[in-house]
Motif scaffolding. Structure first.
Motif, PDB file in Angstrom:
ATOM      1  N   GLN A  82       1.173  -1.105   0.234  1.00 50.86           N
ATOM      2  CA  GLN A  82      -0.335  -0.567   0.087  1.00 50.86           C
ATOM      3  C   GLN A  82       0.855   1.133   0.146  1.00 50.86           C
ATOM      4  N   MET A  83       0.521   2.302  -1.436  1.00 50.44           N
ATOM      5  CA  MET A  83       1.593   3.513  -1.070  1.00 50.44           C
ATOM      6  C   MET A  83       0.487   4.684  -0.763  1.00 50.44           C
ATOM      7  N   ASN A  84       1.323   4.823  -0.084  1.00 50.82           N
ATOM      8  CA  ASN A  84       0.101   6.128  -0.001  1.00 50.82           C
ATOM      9  C   ASN A  84       1.179   7.926  -0.418  1.00 50.82           C
ATOM     10  N   SER A  85       0.827   9.016  -0.410  1.00 52.33           N
ATOM     11  CA  SER A  85       1.096  10.351  -0.594  1.00 52.33           C
ATOM     12  C   SER A  85       2.324  10.134  -0.908  1.00 52.33           C
ATOM     13  N   LEU A  86       1.690   9.140  -2.403  1.00 48.34           N
ATOM     14  CA  LEU A  86       2.883   9.456  -3.273  1.00 48.34           C
ATOM     15  C   LEU A  86       3.877  10.522  -3.262  1.00 48.34           C
ATOM     16  N   LYS A  87       4.577  10.323  -4.041  1.00 46.59           N
ATOM     17  CA  LYS A  87       5.804  11.304  -4.986  1.00 46.59           C
ATOM     18  C   LYS A  87       6.140  11.200  -6.230  1.00 46.59           C
ATOM     19  N   PRO A  88       6.472  12.234  -6.865  1.00 47.24           N
ATOM     20  CA  PRO A  88       7.285  11.485  -7.939  1.00 47.24           C
ATOM     21  C   PRO A  88       8.347  10.830  -8.192  1.00 47.24           C
ATOM     22  N   GLU A  89       9.112  10.983  -6.949  1.00 50.31           N
ATOM     23  CA  GLU A  89      10.257  10.688  -7.003  1.00 50.31           C
ATOM     24  C   GLU A  89      10.020   8.978  -7.038  1.00 50.31           C
ATOM     25  N   ASP A  90       8.910   8.416  -6.970  1.00 47.58           N
ATOM     26  CA  ASP A  90       8.378   7.237  -6.114  1.00 47.58           C
ATOM     27  C   ASP A  90       8.068   6.682  -7.475  1.00 47.58           C
ATOM     28  N   THR A  91       8.249   7.515  -9.025  1.00 45.23           N
ATOM     29  CA  THR A  91       8.132   6.977  -9.548  1.00 45.23           C
ATOM     30  C   THR A  91       9.414   5.938 -10.604  1.00 45.23           C
ATOM     31  N   ALA A  92       8.925   4.429 -10.427  1.00 45.27           N
ATOM     32  CA  ALA A  92       9.752   3.515 -11.100  1.00 45.27           C
ATOM     33  C   ALA A  92       8.968   2.347 -11.760  1.00 45.27           C
ATOM     34  N   ILE A  93       9.912   1.366 -11.921  1.00 42.53           N
ATOM     35  CA  ILE A  93       9.090  -0.329 -12.164  1.00 42.53           C
ATOM     36  C   ILE A  93       9.284  -0.399 -10.637  1.00 42.53           C
ATOM     37  N   TYR A  94       8.392  -1.376 -10.346  1.00 39.08           N
ATOM     38  CA  TYR A  94       8.180  -1.655  -8.716  1.00 39.08           C
ATOM     39  C   TYR A  94       8.016  -3.482  -9.297  1.00 39.08           C
ATOM     40  N   TYR A  95       8.545  -4.440  -8.490  1.00 48.46           N
ATOM     41  CA  TYR A  95       9.192  -5.474  -8.554  1.00 48.46           C
ATOM     42  C   TYR A  95       8.957  -6.303  -6.640  1.00 48.46           C
ATOM     43  N   CYS A  96       8.424  -7.234  -7.144  1.00 50.76           N
ATOM     44  CA  CYS A  96       8.697  -8.372  -5.589  1.00 50.76           C
ATOM     45  C   CYS A  96       9.373  -9.861  -6.218  1.00 50.76           C
ATOM     46  N   ALA A  97       9.964  -9.644  -4.578  1.00 54.53           N
ATOM     47  CA  ALA A  97      10.922 -11.046  -5.160  1.00 54.53           C
ATOM     48  C   ALA A  97      10.682 -11.839  -3.914  1.00 54.53           C
ATOM     49  N   ALA A  98      10.693 -13.534  -3.968  1.00 49.69           N
ATOM     50  CA  ALA A  98      10.367 -14.331  -3.410  1.00 49.69           C
ATOM     51  C   ALA A  98      12.279 -14.897  -2.577  1.00 49.69           C
ATOM     52  N   VAL A  99      12.054 -15.312  -1.202  1.00 54.45           N
ATOM     53  CA  VAL A  99      13.470 -16.281  -1.328  1.00 54.45           C
ATOM     54  C   VAL A  99      12.889 -16.848   0.073  1.00 54.45           C
ATOM     55  N   ARG A 100      13.688 -18.116   0.029  1.00 52.48           N
ATOM     56  CA  ARG A 100      12.790 -18.736   0.807  1.00 52.48           C
ATOM     57  C   ARG A 100      12.680 -18.792   2.430  1.00 52.48           C
ATOM     58  N   PHE A 101      14.012 -18.038   3.106  1.00 55.89           N
ATOM     59  CA  PHE A 101      13.660 -17.902   4.669  1.00 55.89           C
ATOM     60  C   PHE A 101      13.425 -16.736   5.326  1.00 55.89           C
ATOM     61  N   TYR A 102      14.670 -16.040   4.688  1.00 57.91           N
ATOM     62  CA  TYR A 102      14.969 -14.205   5.528  1.00 57.91           C
ATOM     63  C   TYR A 102      14.885 -13.055   4.598  1.00 57.91           C
ATOM     64  N   CYS A 103      13.945 -11.845   5.043  1.00 55.51           N
ATOM     65  CA  CYS A 103      14.293 -11.162   4.097  1.00 55.51           C
ATOM     66  C   CYS A 103      15.511  -9.733   4.390  1.00 55.51           C
ATOM     67  N   SER A 104      15.886  -9.639   2.954  1.00 51.88           N
ATOM     68  CA  SER A 104      16.538  -8.723   2.424  1.00 51.88           C
ATOM     69  C   SER A 104      16.806  -7.378   2.374  1.00 51.88           C
ATOM     70  N   GLY A 105      17.710  -6.796   2.448  1.00 58.23           N
ATOM     71  CA  GLY A 105      17.403  -5.737   1.176  1.00 58.23           C
ATOM     72  C   GLY A 105      18.096  -5.619  -0.008  1.00 58.23           C
ATOM     73  N   PHE A 106      18.434  -6.184  -0.629  1.00 59.32           N
ATOM     74  CA  PHE A 106      19.407  -6.330  -1.258  1.00 59.32           C
ATOM     75  C   PHE A 106      18.525  -7.943  -2.003  1.00 59.32           C
ATOM     76  N   ALA A 107      19.166  -6.720  -3.621  1.00 53.78           N
ATOM     77  CA  ALA A 107      18.380  -7.833  -4.526  1.00 53.78           C
ATOM     78  C   ALA A 107      18.993  -9.668  -5.180  1.00 53.78           C
ATOM     79  N   SER A 108      19.863  -9.625  -5.132  1.00 52.46           N
ATOM     80  CA  SER A 108      20.773 -10.487  -4.941  1.00 52.46           C
ATOM     81  C   SER A 108      20.315 -11.946  -4.031  1.00 52.46           C
ATOM     82  N   SER A 109      19.672 -11.328  -3.012  1.00 46.49           N
ATOM     83  CA  SER A 109      19.364 -12.509  -1.354  1.00 46.49           C
ATOM     84  C   SER A 109      18.470 -13.580  -2.458  1.00 46.49           C
ATOM     85  N   TYR A 110      17.304 -12.432  -3.712  1.00 42.51           N
ATOM     86  CA  TYR A 110      15.953 -12.957  -3.730  1.00 42.51           C
ATOM     87  C   TYR A 110      16.187 -14.176  -5.501  1.00 42.51           C
TER      88      TYR A 110
END
Length: 123
Positions: A82-110
């Motif tokens: 859920q994205m509220n109070s959107l700003k022009p700098e939020d403009t992007a392609i948004y992706y979801c990704a799966a990882v088997r166990f732990y969350c990570s902020g690094f794309a390479s983990s997924y």
């Protein structure tokens, strides 16, 4: 391999809201941590948020804290952003990704990614 499908992107004015969905038809998403990433033109892919299998959420981009909320509906086998109070700098392609166990902020983990959904925020 988990096949993920994002939906819910679009064009919205600054200050508006969108809800992105991430689903999978042949896999049970509750068995995975699901992350949200975004990539703007000319920029690297950026970690936005992740929801653990337990439902606990993490947020990686300071710019979205307090405005974006990640959640999951196990009955619907869907993860939402859920994205509220959107700003022009939020403009992007948004992706979801799966990882088997732990969350990570690094794309390479997924291990598995959706095709992305475009979010455009106008002034």
């Amino acid at each position: 391999q988990v096949q993920l499908v994002e939906s819910g992107g679009g064009l919205v004015q600054s200050g508006g809201s969108l809800r992105l969905s991430c689903g999978a038809s042949e896999f049970t998403l509750v068995n995975y941590a699901i992350g949200w990433f975004r990539q703007a033109p000319g920029k690297e892919r950026e970690g936005v948020s992740c929801i653990r299998r337990s439902g606990v959420s993490e947020y990686y981009a300071d710019s979205v804290k307090g405005r974006f909320t990640v959640s999951r509906d196990n009955a619907e086998n869907t993860v939402y952003l859920q994205m509220n109070s959107l700003k022009p700098e939020d403009t992007a392609i948004y992706y979801c990704a799966a990882v088997r166990f732990y969350c990570s902020g690094f794309a390479s983990s997924y291990t598995d990614w959706g095709q992305g959904t475009q979010v455009t925020v106008s002034l």
